[in-house]
Design a protein around this motif. Sequence first.
Motif, short mmCIF file in Angstrom:
data_model
loop_
_atom_site.label_atom_id
_atom_site.label_comp_id
_atom_site.label_asym_id
_atom_site.label_seq_id
_atom_site.Cartn_x
_atom_site.Cartn_y
_atom_site.Cartn_z
N GLU A 191 34.45 37.29 23.77
CA GLU A 191 34.86 38.30 24.45
C GLU A 191 36.06 39.04 24.17
OE1 GLU A 191 33.09 34.95 26.53
OE2 GLU A 191 35.09 35.12 25.88
N SER A 192 35.86 40.38 24.25
CA SER A 192 37.10 41.27 23.71
C SER A 192 37.31 42.59 24.84
CB SER A 192 36.83 41.71 22.53
OG SER A 192 35.78 42.11 22.26
N ARG A 193 38.29 43.20 24.64
CA ARG A 193 38.32 44.77 25.01
C ARG A 193 38.30 44.53 26.49
NH1 ARG A 193 35.18 46.60 20.22
NH2 ARG A 193 36.82 47.55 19.14
N PRO A 194 39.26 43.89 27.46
CA PRO A 194 39.38 44.07 28.77
C PRO A 194 39.79 45.11 29.18
CG PRO A 194 41.39 42.87 27.87
CD PRO A 194 40.40 42.79 26.93
N VAL A 195 39.20 45.83 30.31
CA VAL A 195 39.64 47.13 31.07
C VAL A 195 39.61 46.83 32.60
CG1 VAL A 195 38.80 49.35 31.58
CG2 VAL A 195 38.24 48.42 29.14
N TRP A 196 40.70 47.22 33.07
CA TRP A 196 41.16 47.09 34.48
C TRP A 196 40.41 47.90 35.44
CZ3 TRP A 196 43.94 43.00 36.40
CH2 TRP A 196 44.85 42.28 35.46
N SER A 197 40.22 47.44 36.57
CA SER A 197 39.40 48.44 37.53
C SER A 197 40.62 49.32 38.13
CB SER A 197 38.86 47.49 38.48
OG SER A 197 39.50 46.67 39.26
N ARG A 198 40.48 50.18 38.53
CA ARG A 198 41.29 50.90 39.25
C ARG A 198 42.32 50.26 40.26
NH1 ARG A 198 41.97 54.97 35.58
NH2 ARG A 198 39.89 56.15 35.42
N ASP A 199 41.60 49.30 41.04
CA ASP A 199 42.47 48.61 42.02
C ASP A 199 42.95 47.50 41.57
OD1 ASP A 199 40.32 46.96 41.74
OD2 ASP A 199 39.50 47.27 43.92
N GLY A 200 42.70 47.05 40.30
CA GLY A 200 43.35 45.81 39.52
C GLY A 200 42.41 44.45 40.08
N LYS A 201 41.54 44.54 40.81
CA LYS A 201 40.77 43.33 41.15
C LYS A 201 39.93 42.78 40.32
CE LYS A 201 41.67 44.26 46.16
NZ LYS A 201 40.92 44.66 47.33
N GLU A 202 39.37 43.54 39.41
CA GLU A 202 38.38 43.35 38.45
C GLU A 202 38.62 43.61 36.93
OE1 GLU A 202 33.97 43.65 40.65
OE2 GLU A 202 34.59 45.17 39.82
N TYR A 254 37.56 34.39 20.65
CA TYR A 254 38.30 35.26 21.44
C TYR A 254 37.98 35.40 23.11
CZ TYR A 254 41.04 37.48 17.81
OH TYR A 254 41.71 37.69 16.49
N PHE A 255 38.89 35.16 24.13
CA PHE A 255 38.66 34.80 25.23
C PHE A 255 39.50 35.70 26.11
CE2 PHE A 255 38.45 30.48 23.22
CZ PHE A 255 37.28 30.29 23.62
N ILE A 256 39.12 36.04 27.41
CA ILE A 256 39.79 37.07 27.97
C ILE A 256 40.91 36.20 28.79
CG2 ILE A 256 40.09 38.93 30.15
CD1 ILE A 256 38.41 39.71 27.12
#
Length: 172
Positions: free
Chosen positions: A121-132, A100-102
């Motif tokens: 890699e797994s379980r992506p989570v966005w930063s509040r500003d959507g930049k990371e 698995y890749f993001i």
Amino acid sequence: RSLVAQPFDPERLRLTGSFLSIADQELDSDRTTSLSGFTVSETGVLVFQSTADSAAKLVWFDPSGKELGPFSEGAYRDPRFSPDGRFLAVSSDDSRNGKYFIRVYDLARGVSVRLTDKGHESRPVWSRDGKEITYDSTDGRIFYMYRLPVDGSGSAQVIRKGTYMSPDDRSP
């Protein structure tokens, strides 16, 4: 990731003979327990869950719960919308081999980009500003949590490493 069988002598508690490959690159272990989906009966019948045959799929639903159809034909899990709703980050098994890749989809344009390359890699989570995006990864022994700029302006940085951990959300 492969399932093999090898003769076993229960009297001497030793493996005997050569092993036989039953399924190559088709097993995926549970990220929490590291167990794979297979079992053998006392009669020798074997059943296993193949990543090639049963990869997870994402499906669109409208607000009333009506199914609108598949997101794509890929094998995905861990979907997360960006804060502005324009992008979707997923854990993507591009080759349906349990790696698995993001991947991030631009929903308006219908295009995607793969952000990672190790295959664990797994379980992506966005930063509040959507930049990371923050995500987890493992080398089979140690778990890592990374953060990565979505625009490709930098490389992934290790935030933490150790025993099993996984991001769920990010505080401001």
